[in-house]
Write an enzyme that holds these catalytic residues in place. Structure first.
Site, PDB file in Angstrom:
ATOM      1  N   HIS A  17       0.838  -1.210   0.000  1.00  0.00           N
ATOM      2  CA  HIS A  17       0.000   0.000   0.000  1.00  0.00           C
ATOM      3  C   HIS A  17       0.869   1.254   0.000  1.00  0.00           C
ATOM      4  O   HIS A  17       0.601   2.204  -0.751  1.00  0.00           O
ATOM      5  CB  HIS A  17      -0.911  -0.023   1.234  1.00  0.00           C
ATOM      6  CG  HIS A  17      -1.655   1.253   1.470  1.00  0.00           C
ATOM      7  ND1 HIS A  17      -2.960   1.454   1.052  1.00  0.00           N
ATOM      8  CD2 HIS A  17      -1.278   2.410   2.095  1.00  0.00           C
ATOM      9  CE1 HIS A  17      -3.342   2.673   1.397  1.00  0.00           C
ATOM     10  NE2 HIS A  17      -2.351   3.277   2.035  1.00  0.00           N
ATOM     11  N   GLU A  18       1.902   1.263   0.827  1.00  0.00           N
ATOM     12  CA  GLU A  18       2.773   2.444   0.891  1.00  0.00           C
ATOM     13  C   GLU A  18       3.546   2.624  -0.411  1.00  0.00           C
ATOM     14  O   GLU A  18       3.752   3.750  -0.876  1.00  0.00           O
ATOM     15  CB  GLU A  18       3.727   2.331   2.080  1.00  0.00           C
ATOM     16  CG  GLU A  18       3.036   2.243   3.438  1.00  0.00           C
ATOM     17  CD  GLU A  18       2.053   3.374   3.675  1.00  0.00           C
ATOM     18  OE1 GLU A  18       2.265   4.469   3.131  1.00  0.00           O
ATOM     19  OE2 GLU A  18       1.062   3.164   4.397  1.00  0.00           O
TER      20      GLU A  18
ATOM     21  N   HIS B  90       1.420   4.365  -2.922  1.00  0.00           N
ATOM     22  CA  HIS B  90       1.435   5.823  -2.779  1.00  0.00           C
ATOM     23  C   HIS B  90       2.657   6.416  -3.484  1.00  0.00           C
ATOM     24  O   HIS B  90       2.572   7.473  -4.120  1.00  0.00           O
ATOM     25  CB  HIS B  90       1.463   6.215  -1.303  1.00  0.00           C
ATOM     26  CG  HIS B  90       0.123   6.225  -0.643  1.00  0.00           C
ATOM     27  ND1 HIS B  90      -0.949   6.921  -1.152  1.00  0.00           N
ATOM     28  CD2 HIS B  90      -0.317   5.621   0.498  1.00  0.00           C
ATOM     29  CE1 HIS B  90      -1.998   6.753  -0.362  1.00  0.00           C
ATOM     30  NE2 HIS B  90      -1.645   5.973   0.646  1.00  0.00           N
TER      31      HIS B  90
ATOM     32  N   GLU C 134      -6.620   6.943  -0.722  1.00  0.00           N
ATOM     33  CA  GLU C 134      -6.449   5.692   0.003  1.00  0.00           C
ATOM     34  C   GLU C 134      -7.027   4.504  -0.756  1.00  0.00           C
ATOM     35  O   GLU C 134      -6.418   3.429  -0.798  1.00  0.00           O
ATOM     36  CB  GLU C 134      -7.072   5.788   1.396  1.00  0.00           C
ATOM     37  CG  GLU C 134      -6.350   6.740   2.338  1.00  0.00           C
ATOM     38  CD  GLU C 134      -4.874   6.400   2.486  1.00  0.00           C
ATOM     39  OE1 GLU C 134      -4.539   5.210   2.632  1.00  0.00           O
ATOM     40  OE2 GLU C 134      -4.053   7.329   2.452  1.00  0.00           O
TER      41      GLU C 134
END
EC number: 3.4.24.-
Length: 318
Positions: free
Chosen positions: A130-131, A134, A202
Site C-alpha cells: 500500500h505504501e 502511494h 487511500e
C-alpha cells in the site's frame, strides 16, 4: 496530474498563509506571510520528508539489521517496478506505517515496531505494498508537503492571538475579531485540505497495493488489525504532530482528540469490503508482470531502533 495537484495545493496553502497574515498585520503582514510561505514551499519540497521522519525519530534499516522486513520491501518494489526506497522503523507500540519522499527515486517507507509485532509477514507485505502504491502514484510529495504546511498554518493560527491580539493594533484591519477568525479558520482549512487529499487516494493505494503484493486479503486483514490497534494504543509522536495524520495507512490519532471530528481517512470497514470484493472477483493481478510475494514465517522479534536499550539489532521474525 499529481504535479498539477501539488502546484494547486501550494498555491492554496500560500493564499491561506497570506490571508492569516493579512488578518494579523494588514498588508504588511500579508507580504511577510507571502515571503515566509514562499520560503516554506521551497524548503518543504526538498526537506519535508526528512522533517517527517525526524518527527517520528525513525531509524533507517537494511538487510543486516532487519533482513526479513527489508526483503519484503525489496520484493514488493521489484513487483511494482519501483526503485528500492529507503526503509525505516520508528519505535511505537501502535501498529502503523507511512511513506514519504518527493518522487520514487527519493522515497522512503516507514513502519512502527508495533506493526512488525502485531502483524504476520503476509499482512506486513500488504501494508508495505500500500505504501509503495502511494510512491508509485506520486502521492507522497503532496502528502508530505501538506503535512509540513498544515502544521505551520495551524501553528500560525495559534500564534495569531499573541501577535495580533492587541485591540489597538492599527496594522490589523479587522481587530480582535480578525485574529479570532485566523485562529479558527486556519487550522480548520488545513484539516479540510488533509481530508480531501487523503480520502481520495487511500482507495487507489489499497487497490494498487493489493495488485503489488498479489493478495488483497493480506491488506484487508492488516487494515482491520491496525485500526483496532490504533483505537486502543496511542502514538505519542502523532499526538504531538497531528498534521501528519493523513500520511499513515490508518489515522494514528486517538479517538479522544477533536482532530478526529473530521476523519483524514475513509472508513476502514469500507476499505476492507472493497478489498474483499476485489479478492472474490479474482482481480488480484495487475496488468504488469507481478508475482505474489511469499514472506518467510519466522518469530516476530523486531530490530532495535536505538531508543529502548543496547541490545544488538535483530531482524523482524528472526
Amino acid at each position: 496530474m499529481n504535479l498539477v495537484r501539488t502546484a494547486m495545493l501550494l498555491a492554496f496553502m500560500t493564499a491561506l498563509f497570506m490571508f492569516v497574515g493579512f488578518l494579523i498585520g494588514g498588508r504588511a503582514g500579508m507580504m511577510i506571510a507571502f515571503l515566509i510561505a514562499a520560503g516554506m514551499n521551497f524548503f518543504s519540497y526538498w526537506n519535508s520528508d526528512r522533517m517527517v521522519l525526524s518527527a517520528y525519530r525513525a531509524q533507517q534499516v537494511d538487510e543486516r539489521n532487519a533482513p526479513e522486513f527489508f526483503a519484503i520491501v525489496r520484493d514488493l518494489a521489484r513487483n511494482a517496478g519501483l526503485p528500492m526506497p529507503k526503509v525505516y522503523l520508528y519505535d511505537s507500540p501502535q501498529p502503523n506505517a507511512f511513506a514519504t519522499g518527493r518522487n520514487p527515486e527519493n522515497a522512503a517507507v516507514a513502519a512502527s515496531t508495533g506493526l512488525l509485532q502485531a502483524l504476520s509477514p503476509e499482512e506486513v507485505a500488504g501494508v508495505m505494498a500500500h505504501e509503495l502504491a502511494h510512491i508509485q502514484n506520486r502521492d507522497t510529495l503532496t502528502m508530505t508537503i501538506t503535512a509540513t504546511l498544515a502544521g505551520a498554518i495551524s501553528m500560525l493560527g495559534n500564534f495569531a492571538f499573541f501577535f495580533g491580539g492587541n485591540r489597538d493594533n492599527n496594522n490589523n484591519p479587522l481587530g480582535f475579531v480578525g485574529v479570532l477568525v485566523a485562529m479558527i479558520v486556519a487550522p480548520l482549512a488545513a484539516m479540510l485540505v488533509q481530508m480531501a487529499i487523503s480520502r481520495t487516494r487511500e482507495y487507489s493505494a489499497d487497490r494498487r497495493g493489493a495488485e503489488i503484493c498479489g493478495n488483497p486479503l493480506w491488506l484487508a486483514s492488516a487494515l482491520g488489525k491496525i485500526a483496532r490497534g490504533a483505537a486502543h494504543v496511542p502514538n505519542e509522536d502523532a499526538e504531538r504532530n497531528p498534521a501528519t495524520a493523513h500520511m499513515f495507512i490508518i489515522n494514528p490519532l486517538s479517538g479522544e482528540r477533536m482532530d478526529n471530528l473530521f476523519s483524514t481517512h475513509p472508513d476502514t470497514e469500507n476499505r476492507i469490503a472493497a478489498l474483499q470484493e476485489m479478492a472474490q472477483s479474482g482481480m488480484n493481478v495487475s496488468t504488469g508482470p507481478v508475482r505474489a510475494v511469499n514472506p518467510t514465517r519466522k518469530s516476530r522479534s523486531v530490530p532495535n531502533t536505538g531508543r529502548g536499550g543496547s541490545q544488538p539489532p535483530r531482524g523482524p521474525w528472526s
